[in-house]
Design a protein around this motif. Structure first.
Motif, PDB file in Angstrom:
ATOM      1  N   TYR A  31     -39.461  -3.960  46.043  1.00  0.00           N
ATOM      2  CA  TYR A  31     -39.793  -4.852  46.381  1.00  0.00           C
ATOM      3  C   TYR A  31     -40.668  -5.684  48.134  1.00  0.00           C
ATOM      4  N   PHE A  32     -41.400  -6.733  47.968  1.00  0.00           N
ATOM      5  CA  PHE A  32     -41.308  -6.678  49.688  1.00  0.00           C
ATOM      6  C   PHE A  32     -40.623  -7.600  49.821  1.00  0.00           C
ATOM      7  N   GLY A  33     -39.946  -7.492  50.906  1.00  0.00           N
ATOM      8  CA  GLY A  33     -39.075  -7.636  51.831  1.00  0.00           C
ATOM      9  C   GLY A  33     -38.617  -7.499  52.878  1.00  0.00           C
ATOM     10  N   THR A  34     -37.629  -7.976  53.877  1.00  0.00           N
ATOM     11  CA  THR A  34     -37.505  -6.870  55.589  1.00  0.00           C
ATOM     12  C   THR A  34     -35.921  -7.671  55.890  1.00  0.00           C
ATOM     13  N   THR A  35     -35.760  -8.285  55.065  1.00  0.00           N
ATOM     14  CA  THR A  35     -33.730  -8.623  54.918  1.00  0.00           C
ATOM     15  C   THR A  35     -33.056  -7.801  53.729  1.00  0.00           C
ATOM     16  N   MET A  36     -31.724  -7.697  53.989  1.00  0.00           N
ATOM     17  CA  MET A  36     -31.336  -7.793  52.591  1.00  0.00           C
ATOM     18  C   MET A  36     -31.549  -9.007  51.680  1.00  0.00           C
ATOM     19  N   GLU A  37     -30.795 -10.571  52.843  1.00  0.00           N
ATOM     20  CA  GLU A  37     -31.584 -11.262  52.602  1.00  0.00           C
ATOM     21  C   GLU A  37     -32.287 -12.115  50.596  1.00  0.00           C
ATOM     22  N   GLN A  38     -33.284 -11.476  51.707  1.00  0.00           N
ATOM     23  CA  GLN A  38     -34.379 -11.098  50.900  1.00  0.00           C
ATOM     24  C   GLN A  38     -34.591  -9.873  49.400  1.00  0.00           C
ATOM     25  N   TRP A  39     -33.954  -8.856  49.807  1.00  0.00           N
ATOM     26  CA  TRP A  39     -33.397  -8.028  48.652  1.00  0.00           C
ATOM     27  C   TRP A  39     -32.582  -9.100  47.273  1.00  0.00           C
ATOM     28  N   ALA A  40     -31.323  -9.781  47.867  1.00  0.00           N
ATOM     29  CA  ALA A  40     -29.750 -10.121  47.007  1.00  0.00           C
ATOM     30  C   ALA A  40     -30.330 -11.009  45.810  1.00  0.00           C
ATOM     31  N   GLY A  41     -31.608 -11.817  45.223  1.00  0.00           N
ATOM     32  CA  GLY A  41     -32.080 -12.268  44.878  1.00  0.00           C
ATOM     33  C   GLY A  41     -32.719 -11.629  43.595  1.00  0.00           C
ATOM     34  N   MET A  42     -33.443 -10.287  43.750  1.00  0.00           N
ATOM     35  CA  MET A  42     -34.368 -10.168  43.207  1.00  0.00           C
ATOM     36  C   MET A  42     -33.255  -8.980  42.647  1.00  0.00           C
ATOM     37  N   ALA A  43     -31.964  -8.192  43.402  1.00  0.00           N
ATOM     38  CA  ALA A  43     -31.280  -7.370  42.776  1.00  0.00           C
ATOM     39  C   ALA A  43     -30.005  -7.967  42.382  1.00  0.00           C
ATOM     40  N   ALA A  44     -29.817  -9.186  42.435  1.00  0.00           N
ATOM     41  CA  ALA A  44     -28.957  -9.706  41.290  1.00  0.00           C
ATOM     42  C   ALA A  44     -29.432 -10.003  39.841  1.00  0.00           C
ATOM     43  N   THR A  45     -31.303 -10.465  40.082  1.00  0.00           N
ATOM     44  CA  THR A  45     -31.985 -10.746  38.587  1.00  0.00           C
ATOM     45  C   THR A  45     -32.065  -9.373  37.887  1.00  0.00           C
ATOM     46  N   ARG A  46     -32.158  -8.114  38.418  1.00  0.00           N
ATOM     47  CA  ARG A  46     -32.609  -6.605  38.188  1.00  0.00           C
ATOM     48  C   ARG A  46     -31.234  -6.508  37.828  1.00  0.00           C
ATOM     49  N   ALA A  47     -30.528  -6.110  38.285  1.00  0.00           N
ATOM     50  CA  ALA A  47     -28.350  -6.477  37.663  1.00  0.00           C
ATOM     51  C   ALA A  47     -28.109  -7.374  36.552  1.00  0.00           C
ATOM     52  N   SER A  48     -28.338  -8.102  36.459  1.00  0.00           N
ATOM     53  CA  SER A  48     -28.419  -8.838  35.241  1.00  0.00           C
ATOM     54  C   SER A  48     -28.696  -8.561  33.970  1.00  0.00           C
ATOM     55  N   TYR A  49     -29.168  -7.812  33.467  1.00  0.00           N
ATOM     56  CA  TYR A  49     -29.989  -7.172  32.400  1.00  0.00           C
ATOM     57  C   TYR A  49     -29.456  -5.391  32.131  1.00  0.00           C
TER      58      TYR A  49
END
Length: 409
Positions: A216-234
């Motif tokens: 993913y594109f991002g430089t902070t844990m906050e940028q990671w979190a939204g996409m991470a939660a979306t992936r995890a929902s599957y």
């Protein structure tokens, strides 16, 4: 071809191929000669051919050849003469068999060694083409790329007996590589739905996944979190082991995330069945700062797969790294987590048959050697086959490394 003719440009002992659970693993194969020198400095097409030669030489040690590959993954320098579609087409031609392996090609700004343009990682299963359960999900090559290929379709999912691979997917349209949205969460949903559909064609689903790897594109844990939660929902608990790291280039340019999966599914009495696996999560090993269903280590069919280990505080989910910004100390600490997970299966570091490492680097070979020294110091034998992916940054300024592996067991 003479066996064992290449090595990494690194002085300490290392293996070029490993075997775990009936799968052969090759990591970090480049266009190296027997001394570790790059044979075609800065020439991506020539290096691609040379790296594939070296993959074949490594696989031959375990009695395999390139046609036995189930998954081929490349990290290539994207501004030195070949497009991603040209690389995938070249791999297809070189394998020379249908169905082709699942091929992931990742553009990167940095390579581990001076003059290097590409490195290749392979998972192979000897003789899978002679087996009875082969399933393929395929997509048409975009019309403007069709001339590159000898066949009209590329493999978007491959099941070779029980083992399956779905190569890295972005939100790009299969027909013209256009991306319908610039929102990372929306792109993640598109990617995960495509993975779900592809696995369904293979008779599998997310619960069958043993390893998820993403970017993913991002430089902070906050940028990671939204996409991470979306992936995890599957996924649902207990889910796969997982590794997701920042990326710095993707194809096409508008893509902001990419995800791939590996897994196992068996056919039994005419039905596809889930294969139970063992998992371990030693109490010392860190937890994620958001709720996700993944595990830290899983064992199935004689192979132990670890999640991506990072230098977070032990036994805690605060998401705070130890030894902030110190690559050597964080690498050693991260390898201690790998050890903890392996011990949960009565295995040790000498059982490792693949390591995949993402680490912060200034792009120099000296930095790669410094990193490899830190890893090697933590092992009870030679380095296993290893893929080293230098990064301009990791999840945050304080984090410098993420490592996952496969061990026999």
């Amino acid at each position: 071809m003479t066996l064992g003719v290449w090595k990494l440009p690194y002085g300490r002992p290392h293996e070029v191929v490993g075997l775990a659970g009936g799968l052969a693993f090759v990591g970090g194969a480049g266009d190296f000669d027997s001394t570790g020198a790059i044979r075609h400095t800065g020439d991506l097409p020539a290096q691609l051919d040379g790296a594939l030669d070296n993959v074949e030489a490594a696989l031959a040690v375990e009695g395999c050849d390139l046609a036995d590959a189930v998954r081929i993954k490349l990290f290539y320098t994207s501004d030195v003469g070949m497009t991603e579609w040209e690389i995938i087409a070249a791999v297809h031609r070189r394998v020379g068999e249908q169905p082709a392996p699942a091929v992931t090609a990742n553009p990167v700004p940095l390579q581990p060694f001076d003059g290097q343009c590409v490195q290749i990682q392979v998972i192979a299963s000897k003789g899978w083409r002679d087996g009875g359960d082969i399933r393929v999900a395929a997509e048409h090559v975009p019309a403007d790329m069709a001339a590159l290929f000898d066949v009209p379709k590329v493999t978007r999912g491959l099941r070779a007996g029980e083992f399956f691979a779905v190569p890295g997917r972005t939100a790009a349209d299969a027909g013209d590589d256009s991306v319908p949205t610039d929102d990372g969460i929306e792109q993640t949903h598109i990617v995960m739905k495509r993975l779900k559909d592809t696995m369904a064609e293979l008779g599998a689903g997310f619960q069958d996944v043993i390893k998820k790897e993403g970017y993913y594109f991002g430089t902070t844990m906050e940028q990671w979190a939204g996409m991470a939660a979306t992936r995890a929902s599957y996924f649902r608990e207990p889910a796969a082991v997982a590794t997701v790291v920042p990326c710095h280039r993707l194809f096409p340019d508008a893509a902001v995330t990419k995800v791939e999966v590996l897994g196992y599914r068996e056919e039994w009495n005419g039905f596809d069945k889930y294969i139970p696996r063992e998992d371990t999560w030693p109490k010392r090993v860190w937890d994620w700062p958001i709720s996700v269903p993944y595990r830290q280590g899983s064992r199935l069919r004689g192979a132990i797969w670890t999640g991506g280990q990072v230098p977070f505080e032990p036994g805690f989910n605060g998401g705070q790294p130890v030894y902030p910004g110190d690559l050597v100390r964080q690498t050693r600490f991260t390898m201690s987590y790998v050890d903890d997970i392996l011990r949960g299966f009565d295995a040790v570091s000498s059982d490792l048959r693949l390591l995949v490492c993402y680490f912060t680097s200034d792009g120099s070979q000296a930095m790669t050697e410094r990193f490899l020294d830190a890893v090697a110091d933590c092992l009870a034998g030679p380095l296993p086959p290893i893929t080293c992916v230098p990064q301009t940054h990791m999840h945050s300024e304080d984090m410098t490394v993420e490592i996952w592996g496969v061990a026999k067991g």
